[in-house]
Write a protein that holds these residues in place. Structure first.
Motif, mmCIF file in Angstrom:
data_model
loop_
_atom_site.group_PDB
_atom_site.id
_atom_site.type_symbol
_atom_site.label_atom_id
_atom_site.label_comp_id
_atom_site.label_asym_id
_atom_site.label_seq_id
_atom_site.Cartn_x
_atom_site.Cartn_y
_atom_site.Cartn_z
ATOM 1 N N ASP A 121 0.799 -1.240 0.000
ATOM 2 C CA ASP A 121 0.000 0.000 0.000
ATOM 3 C C ASP A 121 0.828 1.285 0.000
ATOM 4 O O ASP A 121 0.257 2.365 0.164
ATOM 5 C CB ASP A 121 -0.975 0.045 1.196
ATOM 6 C CG ASP A 121 -2.228 -0.771 0.918
ATOM 7 O OD1 ASP A 121 -2.431 -1.135 -0.265
ATOM 8 O OD2 ASP A 121 -2.982 -1.056 1.858
ATOM 9 N N ASN A 218 6.977 8.361 -1.665
ATOM 10 C CA ASN A 218 5.690 8.510 -2.355
ATOM 11 C C ASN A 218 4.629 9.174 -1.472
ATOM 12 O O ASN A 218 4.819 9.325 -0.268
ATOM 13 C CB ASN A 218 5.221 7.126 -2.823
ATOM 14 C CG ASN A 218 4.070 7.203 -3.813
ATOM 15 O OD1 ASN A 218 3.995 8.141 -4.609
ATOM 16 N ND2 ASN A 218 3.176 6.233 -3.753
ATOM 17 N N LYS A 222 0.130 14.055 0.222
ATOM 18 C CA LYS A 222 -0.743 13.935 1.396
ATOM 19 C C LYS A 222 -0.357 14.956 2.471
ATOM 20 O O LYS A 222 0.827 15.258 2.667
ATOM 21 C CB LYS A 222 -0.697 12.517 1.954
ATOM 22 C CG LYS A 222 -1.339 11.509 0.996
ATOM 23 C CD LYS A 222 -1.462 10.150 1.598
ATOM 24 C CE LYS A 222 -2.796 9.942 2.262
ATOM 25 N NZ LYS A 222 -3.032 8.519 2.597
#
Ligand code: GDP
Length: 607
Positions: A121, A218, A222
Motif C-alpha cells: 500500500d 511517495n 498527502k
C-alpha cells in the motif's frame, strides 16, 4: 488445456509460403490457404478458439492454424513497424555473428532494468502505472499497453525498463534462481506511513543483491506526509540518504499527482550512467524469463528480457530445459516486433514448454547446439541435487523402510500457476524428518519430453497435475524408468508424496505389455486351434496373459498355452520371427487377429 486433435486436411503440394497480414478475417484466411472455411474453423476450434467466418484473428493465431494445417506462412512486412529488418535478415542463421561472447568493441549502452520494492500500500503499483502512462513514447501513445511482466519507457531520449511485478517476493524468487536482472532498485516508502516491516525486508533483499537503491518517497501530496521522519527511519536501517550525507538518492514523488516522476526518472538515469550498463547488441541473445504462462490458442508465452545480444524472430532459443523457435514476438504495446535488443522486454511465442521465471533464454545457431545445451542444463539441474537417490516412489518406499533414502526428488508440472503454487506450498508443509523433499523443477504446462529427461537424469519422479503428458514424454519416461504420476485432485498428489516420504505406499498391480503378434494362418490339431503368427514387436512368451484383439477390440483374454517355433516348443519368440501360438480355452482365433501378450506385476501404489 486440451491439446488440439490433429486436423486431417490434405494440403496441396507445392503451395509454398503464404504471406499473411497482421490481422485477417477467417474467411479471407481460408481463401489464402485455398481451403474450405470449415477446415480452417475446425483447426481454430482444435486450438480452443470458437470463431465465425467474419471474425478477425491476428497473425499469431493464423500462424498457429497454419501449423495445424501444415501450411508455411510468413508475415507481410509492415514498413511502419521495424523497417530495418525482414524475417530473413533477422533469422539467426542469416545473421553474420559469432555464437560466442560479448565483443568489447561492440558494447553499447543499454537501458537500466528497474524493480520497485517496498511495503504494501505504499504505492508500488500506482507508481508503476503512473510512470507507464506518462512516458509512453509519443508516437505510440494511444496504443494499448499490455501487462507482459515488464515494460519500457522513454525519458529524455533514454530508455528505462521496469519490471512490472513489484515487491521483493518476485525479485528474490528470480535471484534464488540465479537471475539478477535488476540493475536498480526503487524503494517506495509512503511519506505518511514511513518505514514499515516490508520496507525493512526490501532493504535487506536489495542489499543482498548488491543492487544500487533509489528511494521514492511517495504520497508526498498527502497533508500528513513527513519526509524528515522517513529519512530518519531510513538512517536507522543504515540507508543514509544524500540529504543526510549518505549516497542513497531520495526523490519525493506522488503517483497520484505525478509530481516528482520526472525527477525520479532523471535520478535513475544518473545511477544508470554511474553503472555504465552495456551490452553487445550484435551477438545472439541471452536473456531471462520474467514471466511465463500457457495461453489458449497461443501456447506457451514467455516474457523475456534480453540481457545481451539481439533476439530475433526465427531464432532457435533454449529456455530452461527445452528449446524452440521464436515464432513471434510482441512488445509491451502489443506490437509485433522482429527484434528485441538488450533490456527490451518481449513476449515470445514458439516455445514447446512454459519456462520458469528466471530461466535463461539463449539463442543458438542450430538445433544440435540447442539439444546439447538442453542436455547440459538437465545435467546441471540434476547435479544440483546430487547423491544416490531413488528413482521411483516404489524404490523410495523400499529405501525408506530400510532407512536408506534421504531425499525424494520431484519434477512438478501443473495446469496453471495457481495449482502449481497450491501444490508447492502444501508439499512444503509435509513433515520431512525421514526424507527431504526436493522439487528440482516446477512449472506450468503439459509434461514434455524434457521433463522426462530431467527426471531421468536426476532420478526424480514426475508429478503431473491436471495437465497432459505428450507422447514423446511418455516414451522417454518409460525408457528412462521414470515414475510419472498424473493427478486430478491435489489432495491425492500430496497424500502420495506424504506416503512416499514415510514409506507407506501400498503395492498395486500394473500391466506391462510384452509384445504383439499378428495371426497369419490358423491350423487345427485335435480340438485346439494353433495361430500361425508373426511377432510384430516385443516378445511372445509361454504361459503369460494374452489378449486377442480383432478390429481394435479385445475378443478374448487368457493365457498363452503353448508356443512353438517350427516343431519345437519355445519359451519365448521375439519380434520378426514366426511362431505357433495356442491360447488356453480359446479356439476361435482368426487370421488378422492381433495377440497382445502382457504380464501383471506388483509394485507400490501409483496414482
Ligand atoms: P502497493 O501495494 O504498494 O502496490 O500500493 P498501491 O499502488 O496499490 O497503492 C495503495 C493505495 O495508495 C491506493 O489506494 C493508491 O491509490 C494510493 N496511492 C498510491 N500512490 C499515492 C500517492 O502518491 N498519493 C496518494 N494520495 N495516494 C496514493
Amino acid at each position: 488445456m486440451q491439446a488440439p486433435a490433429p486436423v486431417a486436411v490434405l494440403v496441396p503440394e507445392g503451395r509454398g509460403v503464404v504471406t499473411l497480414p497482421r490481422t485477417i478475417q477467417v474467411g479471407e484466411l481460408a481463401k489464402l490457404f485455398e481451403l474450405s472455411v470449415v477446415d480452417v474453423i475446425r483447426a481454430l476450434v482444435n486450438l480452443g478458439l470458437m470463431v465465425t467466418i467474419n471474425q478477425t484473428i491476428d497473425y499469431d493465431t493464423a500462424a498457429l492454424v497454419a501449423g495445424e494445417l501444415g501450411i508455411e506462412v510468413a508475415p507481410e512486412e509492415e514498413a511502419a513497424e521495424e523497417p530495418e529488418a525482414t524475417a530473413e535478415e533477422t533469422s539467426a542463421a542469416a545473421r553474420p555473428v559469432l555464437w560466442t561472447d560479448d565483443d568489447p568493441a561492440r558494447l553499447k549502452p543499454r537501458a537500466p532494468v528497474v524493480t520497485i520494492l517496498g511495503h504494501v500500500d505504499h504505492g508500488k503499483t500506482s507508481l508503476l502505472d503512473a510512470i507507464r502512462q506518462t512516458n509512453i513514447t509519443s508516437r505510440e501513445a494511444g496504443g494499448i499497453t499490455q501487462h507482459i511482466g515488464a515494460y519500457q519507457i522513454e525519458h529524455h531520449g533514454r530508455r528505462i525498463t521496469w519490471i512490472d511485478t513489484p515487491g521483493h517476493e518476485a525479485f528474490t524468487a528470480m535471484r534464488a534462481r540465479g537471475a539478477s536482472v535488476t540493475d536498480i532498485a526503487v524503494l517506495v516508502v509512503a511519506a505518511d506511513d514511513g518505514v514499515q516491516p516490508q520496507t525493512v525486508e526490501a532493504i535487506s533483499h536489495v542489499r543482498a543483491a548488491g543492487v544500487p537503491m533509489v528511494v521514492a518517497l511517495n504520497k508526498i501530496d498527502k497533508s500528513d506526509a513527513d519526509p524528515e521522519r522517513v529519512k530518519g527511519q531510513l538512517a536507522e536501517q543504515n540507508v543514509t540518504v544524500e540529504d543526510y550525507g549518505g549516497d542513497v538518492p531520495l526523490v519525493p514523488v506522488s503517483a497520484r499527482t505525478k509530481q516528482g516522476l520526472d525527477d525520479l526518472l532523471d535520478v535513475i538515469g544518473l545511477v544508470a550512467d554511474l553503472k555504465d550498463l552495456r551490452a553487445d547488441p550484435e551477438r545472439p541473445a541471452i536473456g531471462r524469463v520474467v514471466e511465463a504462462h500457457l495461453e489458449r490458442g497461443r501456447g506457451p508465452v514467455a516474457t523475456v528480457l534480453v540481457q545481451t545480444g539481439t533476439l530475433a524472430r526465427g531464432d532457435i532459443v533454449v529456455a530452461g530445459t527445452s528449446f524452440g523457435r521464436v515464432r513471434a514476438m510482441v512488445d509491451d504495446r502489443g506490437k509485433t516486433v522482429n527484434r528485441a535488443e538488450p533490456s527490451r522486454p518481449v513476449e515470445i511465442l514458439g516455445l514447446p514448454d512454459v519456462p520458469e521465471a528466471g530461466d535463461i533464454v539463449r539463442a543458438v545457431p542450430d538445433e544440435k547446439t540447442a539439444k546439447a545445451l538442453v542436455e547440459e542444463e538437465q545435467r546441471r539441474r540434476a547435479a544440483g541435487a546430487a547423491g544416490e537417490r531413488p528413482a521411483t516412489l516404489d524404490e523410495m518406499f523400499a529405501q525408506v523402510k530400510e532407512g536408506k533414502a534421504k531425499e525424494l526428488r520431484v519434477v512438478l508440472k501443473a495446469d496453471v500457476q495457481g495449482s502449481l503454487e497450491a501444490i508447492r506450498s502444501s508439499l512444503a508443509k509435509l513433515p520431512q524428518d525421514e526424507v527431504a523433499l526436493n522439487i528440482i523443477h516446477a512449472a506450468v504446462g503439459d509434461v514434455s519430453e524434457s521433463d522426462a529427461n530431467l527426471a531421468g537424469t536426476s532420478s526424480a519422479v514426475i508429478l503431473a497435475f491436471s495437465n497432459k503428458v505428450d507422447v514423446a514424454a511418455k516414451r522417454a519416461a518409460e525408457q528412462l524408468g521414470v515414475d510419472l504420476r498424473q493427478y486430478k485432485v491435489i489432495y491425492e498428489l500430496i497424500e502420495d508424496v506424504q506416503k512416499a516420504l514415510v514409506g507407506l505406499l501400498e503395492p498395486e498391480m500394473v500391466e506391462q505389455v510384452l509384445g504383439h503378434a499378428e495371426v497369419r494362418q490358423t491350423f487345427t490339431a485335435g480340438k485346439t486351434t494353433i495361430a500361425g503368427s508373426a511377432v510384430l514387436d516385443g516378445v511372445m512368451r509361454r504361459g503369460v496373459q494374452a489378449r486377442v484383439m480383432r478390429g481394435g477390440s479385445p475378443v478374448h483374454d487368457g493365457r498363452i498355452g503353448s508356443l512353438k517355433r517350427f516343431k519345437d516348443d519355445a519359451r519365448e519368440v521375439t519380434a520378426g520371427l514366426e511362431c505357433g501360438i495356442t491360447l488356453e480355452s480359446f479356439n476361435e482365433v482368426a487370421v488378422g487377429d492381433i495377440i497382445e501378450a502382457y504380464v501383471i506385476t506388483a509394485r507400490p501404489r501409483t496414482a
